[in-house]
Structures are given as C-alpha cells and as structure tokens.
Design a protein around this motif. Structure first.
Motif, PDB file in Angstrom:
ATOM      1  N   THR A  66      54.139  -5.476   6.430  1.00 31.35           N
ATOM      2  CA  THR A  66      53.712  -4.136   6.840  1.00 31.35           C
ATOM      3  C   THR A  66      54.766  -3.472   7.708  1.00 31.35           C
ATOM      4  O   THR A  66      54.969  -2.253   7.632  1.00 31.35           O
ATOM      5  CB  THR A  66      52.373  -4.218   7.595  1.00 31.35           C
ATOM      6  OG1 THR A  66      51.399  -4.842   6.757  1.00 31.35           O
ATOM      7  CG2 THR A  66      51.880  -2.824   7.967  1.00 31.35           C
ATOM      8  N   GLU A  67      55.447  -4.256   8.554  1.00 31.22           N
ATOM      9  CA  GLU A  67      56.531  -3.699   9.376  1.00 31.22           C
ATOM     10  C   GLU A  67      57.691  -3.246   8.509  1.00 31.22           C
ATOM     11  O   GLU A  67      58.312  -2.212   8.768  1.00 31.22           O
ATOM     12  CB  GLU A  67      57.001  -4.746  10.387  1.00 31.22           C
ATOM     13  CG  GLU A  67      55.975  -5.065  11.469  1.00 31.22           C
ATOM     14  CD  GLU A  67      56.461  -6.157  12.406  1.00 31.22           C
ATOM     15  OE1 GLU A  67      57.582  -6.678  12.168  1.00 31.22           O
ATOM     16  OE2 GLU A  67      55.737  -6.500  13.352  1.00 31.22           O
ATOM     17  N   GLN A  68      57.999  -4.037   7.480  1.00 28.60           N
ATOM     18  CA  GLN A  68      59.110  -3.687   6.597  1.00 28.60           C
ATOM     19  C   GLN A  68      58.770  -2.513   5.682  1.00 28.60           C
ATOM     20  O   GLN A  68      59.624  -1.694   5.371  1.00 28.60           O
ATOM     21  CB  GLN A  68      59.504  -4.910   5.742  1.00 28.60           C
ATOM     22  CG  GLN A  68      59.946  -6.118   6.545  1.00 28.60           C
ATOM     23  CD  GLN A  68      61.194  -5.843   7.363  1.00 28.60           C
ATOM     24  OE1 GLN A  68      62.158  -5.239   6.867  1.00 28.60           O
ATOM     25  NE2 GLN A  68      61.187  -6.268   8.622  1.00 28.60           N
ATOM     26  N   TYR A  69      57.504  -2.465   5.275  1.00 30.26           N
ATOM     27  CA  TYR A  69      57.058  -1.413   4.358  1.00 30.26           C
ATOM     28  C   TYR A  69      55.793  -0.789   4.932  1.00 30.26           C
ATOM     29  O   TYR A  69      54.660  -1.196   4.594  1.00 30.26           O
ATOM     30  CB  TYR A  69      56.790  -1.990   2.969  1.00 30.26           C
ATOM     31  CG  TYR A  69      57.963  -2.750   2.396  1.00 30.26           C
ATOM     32  CD1 TYR A  69      59.006  -2.082   1.757  1.00 30.26           C
ATOM     33  CD2 TYR A  69      58.036  -4.140   2.513  1.00 30.26           C
ATOM     34  CE1 TYR A  69      60.088  -2.772   1.240  1.00 30.26           C
ATOM     35  CE2 TYR A  69      59.115  -4.838   2.001  1.00 30.26           C
ATOM     36  CZ  TYR A  69      60.137  -4.149   1.365  1.00 30.26           C
ATOM     37  OH  TYR A  69      61.211  -4.842   0.862  1.00 30.26           O
ATOM     38  N   PRO A  70      55.932   0.187   5.831  1.00 31.73           N
ATOM     39  CA  PRO A  70      54.785   0.785   6.542  1.00 31.73           C
ATOM     40  C   PRO A  70      53.697   1.327   5.623  1.00 31.73           C
ATOM     41  O   PRO A  70      52.528   1.389   6.015  1.00 31.73           O
ATOM     42  CB  PRO A  70      55.437   1.914   7.348  1.00 31.73           C
ATOM     43  CG  PRO A  70      56.861   1.484   7.519  1.00 31.73           C
ATOM     44  CD  PRO A  70      57.212   0.775   6.263  1.00 31.73           C
ATOM     45  N   GLN A  71      54.067   1.693   4.397  1.00 34.16           N
ATOM     46  CA  GLN A  71      53.063   2.227   3.479  1.00 34.16           C
ATOM     47  C   GLN A  71      51.989   1.194   3.130  1.00 34.16           C
ATOM     48  O   GLN A  71      50.888   1.557   2.683  1.00 34.16           O
ATOM     49  CB  GLN A  71      53.708   2.756   2.192  1.00 34.16           C
ATOM     50  CG  GLN A  71      54.518   1.740   1.421  1.00 34.16           C
ATOM     51  CD  GLN A  71      55.978   1.719   1.838  1.00 34.16           C
ATOM     52  OE1 GLN A  71      56.307   1.967   2.994  1.00 34.16           O
ATOM     53  NE2 GLN A  71      56.845   1.436   0.874  1.00 34.16           N
ATOM     54  N   LEU A  72      52.280  -0.094   3.361  1.00 31.52           N
ATOM     55  CA  LEU A  72      51.291  -1.138   3.079  1.00 31.52           C
ATOM     56  C   LEU A  72      50.137  -1.120   4.084  1.00 31.52           C
ATOM     57  O   LEU A  72      49.081  -1.706   3.828  1.00 31.52           O
ATOM     58  CB  LEU A  72      51.951  -2.524   3.102  1.00 31.52           C
ATOM     59  CG  LEU A  72      52.953  -2.823   1.979  1.00 31.52           C
ATOM     60  CD1 LEU A  72      53.578  -4.201   2.195  1.00 31.52           C
ATOM     61  CD2 LEU A  72      52.280  -2.762   0.612  1.00 31.52           C
ATOM     62  N   ALA A  73      50.355  -0.453   5.219  1.00 32.69           N
ATOM     63  CA  ALA A  73      49.304  -0.411   6.249  1.00 32.69           C
ATOM     64  C   ALA A  73      48.034   0.236   5.731  1.00 32.69           C
ATOM     65  O   ALA A  73      46.941  -0.048   6.234  1.00 32.69           O
ATOM     66  CB  ALA A  73      49.819   0.340   7.479  1.00 32.69           C
ATOM     67  N   ILE A  74      48.168   1.084   4.704  1.00 29.33           N
ATOM     68  CA  ILE A  74      46.980   1.745   4.171  1.00 29.33           C
ATOM     69  C   ILE A  74      46.016   0.754   3.528  1.00 29.33           C
ATOM     70  O   ILE A  74      44.822   1.030   3.369  1.00 29.33           O
ATOM     71  CB  ILE A  74      47.402   2.832   3.143  1.00 29.33           C
ATOM     72  CG1 ILE A  74      46.230   3.770   2.847  1.00 29.33           C
ATOM     73  CG2 ILE A  74      47.902   2.198   1.861  1.00 29.33           C
ATOM     74  CD1 ILE A  74      46.605   4.933   1.950  1.00 29.33           C
ATOM     75  N   LEU A  75      46.527  -0.439   3.173  1.00 33.19           N
ATOM     76  CA  LEU A  75      45.679  -1.444   2.531  1.00 33.19           C
ATOM     77  C   LEU A  75      44.715  -2.099   3.506  1.00 33.19           C
ATOM     78  O   LEU A  75      43.669  -2.595   3.101  1.00 33.19           O
ATOM     79  CB  LEU A  75      46.554  -2.520   1.865  1.00 33.19           C
ATOM     80  CG  LEU A  75      47.462  -2.029   0.736  1.00 33.19           C
ATOM     81  CD1 LEU A  75      48.356  -3.160   0.239  1.00 33.19           C
ATOM     82  CD2 LEU A  75      46.623  -1.476  -0.421  1.00 33.19           C
ATOM     83  N   GLY A  76      45.093  -2.133   4.796  1.00 32.96           N
ATOM     84  CA  GLY A  76      44.191  -2.695   5.797  1.00 32.96           C
ATOM     85  C   GLY A  76      44.548  -4.115   6.189  1.00 32.96           C
ATOM     86  O   GLY A  76      45.711  -4.431   6.434  1.00 32.96           O
ATOM     87  N   LYS A  77      43.558  -4.999   6.230  1.00 38.98           N
ATOM     88  CA  LYS A  77      43.722  -6.363   6.715  1.00 38.98           C
ATOM     89  C   LYS A  77      44.695  -7.168   5.842  1.00 38.98           C
ATOM     90  O   LYS A  77      44.941  -6.820   4.683  1.00 38.98           O
ATOM     91  CB  LYS A  77      42.358  -7.073   6.741  1.00 38.98           C
ATOM     92  CG  LYS A  77      41.351  -6.444   7.690  1.00 38.98           C
ATOM     93  CD  LYS A  77      40.025  -7.205   7.631  1.00 38.98           C
ATOM     94  CE  LYS A  77      38.998  -6.583   8.562  1.00 38.98           C
ATOM     95  NZ  LYS A  77      37.693  -7.303   8.510  1.00 38.98           N
ATOM     96  N   PRO A  78      45.227  -8.283   6.409  1.00 37.37           N
ATOM     97  CA  PRO A  78      46.157  -9.127   5.640  1.00 37.37           C
ATOM     98  C   PRO A  78      45.603  -9.572   4.290  1.00 37.37           C
ATOM     99  O   PRO A  78      46.346  -9.655   3.308  1.00 37.37           O
ATOM    100  CB  PRO A  78      46.395 -10.320   6.571  1.00 37.37           C
ATOM    101  CG  PRO A  78      46.212  -9.771   7.936  1.00 37.37           C
ATOM    102  CD  PRO A  78      45.123  -8.749   7.815  1.00 37.37           C
ATOM    103  N   ILE A  79      44.303  -9.859   4.241  1.00 33.58           N
ATOM    104  CA  ILE A  79      43.723 -10.332   2.991  1.00 33.58           C
ATOM    105  C   ILE A  79      43.804  -9.266   1.912  1.00 33.58           C
ATOM    106  O   ILE A  79      43.975  -9.563   0.721  1.00 33.58           O
ATOM    107  CB  ILE A  79      42.248 -10.763   3.207  1.00 33.58           C
ATOM    108  CG1 ILE A  79      41.697 -11.467   1.970  1.00 33.58           C
ATOM    109  CG2 ILE A  79      41.383  -9.572   3.585  1.00 33.58           C
ATOM    110  CD1 ILE A  79      42.301 -12.795   1.719  1.00 33.58           C
ATOM    111  N   PHE A  80      43.751  -7.963   2.315  1.00 34.77           N
ATOM    112  CA  PHE A  80      43.859  -6.879   1.357  1.00 34.77           C
ATOM    113  C   PHE A  80      45.309  -6.743   0.866  1.00 34.77           C
ATOM    114  O   PHE A  80      45.547  -6.485  -0.306  1.00 34.77           O
ATOM    115  CB  PHE A  80      43.390  -5.570   1.990  1.00 34.77           C
ATOM    116  CG  PHE A  80      41.918  -5.539   2.286  1.00 34.77           C
ATOM    117  CD1 PHE A  80      40.989  -5.360   1.269  1.00 34.77           C
ATOM    118  CD2 PHE A  80      41.451  -5.703   3.572  1.00 34.77           C
ATOM    119  CE1 PHE A  80      39.632  -5.336   1.539  1.00 34.77           C
ATOM    120  CE2 PHE A  80      40.103  -5.688   3.854  1.00 34.77           C
ATOM    121  CZ  PHE A  80      39.181  -5.503   2.840  1.00 34.77           C
ATOM    122  N   VAL A  81      46.256  -6.910   1.787  1.00 33.67           N
ATOM    123  CA  VAL A  81      47.673  -6.864   1.412  1.00 33.67           C
ATOM    124  C   VAL A  81      47.983  -7.992   0.434  1.00 33.67           C
ATOM    125  O   VAL A  81      48.645  -7.791  -0.595  1.00 33.67           O
ATOM    126  CB  VAL A  81      48.574  -6.973   2.659  1.00 33.67           C
ATOM    127  CG1 VAL A  81      50.044  -7.050   2.256  1.00 33.67           C
ATOM    128  CG2 VAL A  81      48.333  -5.790   3.591  1.00 33.67           C
TER     129      VAL A  81
END
Length: 241
Positions: A66-81
C-alpha cells in the motif's frame, strides 16, 4: 488421368474445418486419453499453486504494498489486498495455461469461479467473512467433486497429477477417495479456525498449517502410489541401434 474436379476442394473444406475444430480442446483431456498433452509437472504446479503463494505474500506485505502503490488503499484491510492479488494471479495463470497449452486445467478453473464470486461479494460488502469461508466452500466443493466423480466412475484427481504420476485405475480410485475425504476434513478445520481465532491466526494457519498438513498427507500416500504405479513406457521401449 482425368483432371481433378475443382469442386473436390470445396467438398474437402468442411471436413478439414471439422478436423480443426476437433483439435481444439478447451478443457484438459481425461488422464487416460492418449491425446492428453504431457505437461511439465513443475510448470503445472506453478500454475496451480502460484496464485496461492501470491495471496500469502500480499497478505503479509499488504502495508508495504500500500505504501508503494497508494491506490491499493481503496481496497481496505490486508485480507482485501491479498484477495485482489489472488484474483489477478488466478486470471493470469488461466490465461498462461490457455496461451501455452490451448487448454484450461479443470481444478483451478473450478476454484477460480468460487474465488471471483466470493471475492466480488467481499469487496462489495467489505465483509472479510466471505474470504474466510471461501476455503470451506472450495475444500467442500473439491471433496464432493472427487467423491461424486467416483460415483460415476471418474477419478478426477488424475486430471491434476497425471503429468507427474502414472497409476492404474484402482490406484487413482483409492487416491481420489482419500483426497476427497481429506478436503472435506480440511473444510471442517477451516470453519473451526476462523470462527474461534483471529484473522492473523487464520491467515497464518493457511500457510503454516494447511501446507505442512497437505505435504504430510501427500507423503503418506507414497506407499499406495508405489503399489499401483504403471511401468515407464519409455523405459520399456526396445533400444534400436
């Protein structure tokens, strides 16, 4: 010698087209089919287990990703990523299989259907429960498919391992029955784990519990596989000078 009737080419065309259609096999052939393609076992294993390994990596490194690709933050929790990466990896694995082999493996495509359905529901509702019950559904499905196939005289396990092992019909039948029961037991275990422990513990068990148990169970089947192994056809071919 009479000249060839030009209409012969037109008559042959449908036959050639039909033959070409017959060569296209969307799903992999049965283990005993002589036209079944021989697949490198490591390549097949990578296609079937690769997405799962990516899931474990993405879940463990979700914050870093998420730090490397901030757009992944929209997915939510680690399990969603992790599930998003798993869905993408599954699609890629099936695509590679089609490009390289012009067939789709039976077992991964069945699990892919469950992954995408429950993954989509999980993202829509933002409820990690859907991800936790997915192994229960997949294991139950595999168990019922393997045991149900035996009822109709089909040993579906051969579709997965025929490239690596050559067993007689009885060997595949017994092995399929054992794996079918194993999958059903693991479905029950998954239900017990996610309902009684934290999400982190559940994810850890998927790697440090499921994998070792699967390896131990596989090794326990070696005596059976040795008893029902077929002779190597290439080794039996007479040598010609």
């Amino acid at each position: 010698m009479s000249p060839r009737d030009p209409t012969d080419n037109q008559a042959d065309a449908p036959t050639d087209a039909a033959a070409h259609v017959e060569e296209i096999q969307i799903f992999e052939r049965e283990p005993g089919d002589p036209k079944r393609k021989r697949i490198n076992p490591l390549f097949k294993l990578a296609l079937e287990l690769g997405p799962l390994l990516i899931f474990f990596f993405a879940n463990a490194k979700a914050e870093w990703l998420t730090e490397q690709y901030p757009q992944l933050a929209i997915l939510g929790k680690p399990i969603f990523v992790a599930t998003a990466f798993f869905m993408a990896a599954t699609a890629i694995a099936l695509t590679i299989s089609w490009i390289k082999l012009r067939t789709l493996p039976i077992m991964p495509i069945l699990s892919a259907g469950i992954v995408f359905v429950f993954g989509a529901l999980g993202f829509w509702l933002q409820d990690e429960t859907f991800f936790k019950i997915k192994p229960t559904i997949i294991n139950s499905m595999f168990g019922l498919i393997l045991l149900g196939g035996l009822f109709f005289g089909k040993s579906f396990l051969g579709y997965v391992f025929d490239s690596a092992f050559k067993l007689d019909a009885e060997g595949w039948r017994i092995l399929t029955m054992r794996w079918g029961l194993y999958f059903l037991i693991m479905a029950v275990v998954n239900e017990f784990i996610w309902r009684n422990f934290s999400t982190d513990f559940w994810v850890g068990f998927k790697l440090w519990g499921n994998m070792p148990l699967s390896i131990i169970f596989t090794l326990a089947q070696l005596p059976l596989m040795q008893r029902h192994a077929l002779p190597d056809e290439e080794a039996e071919e007479p040598k010609t000078s």
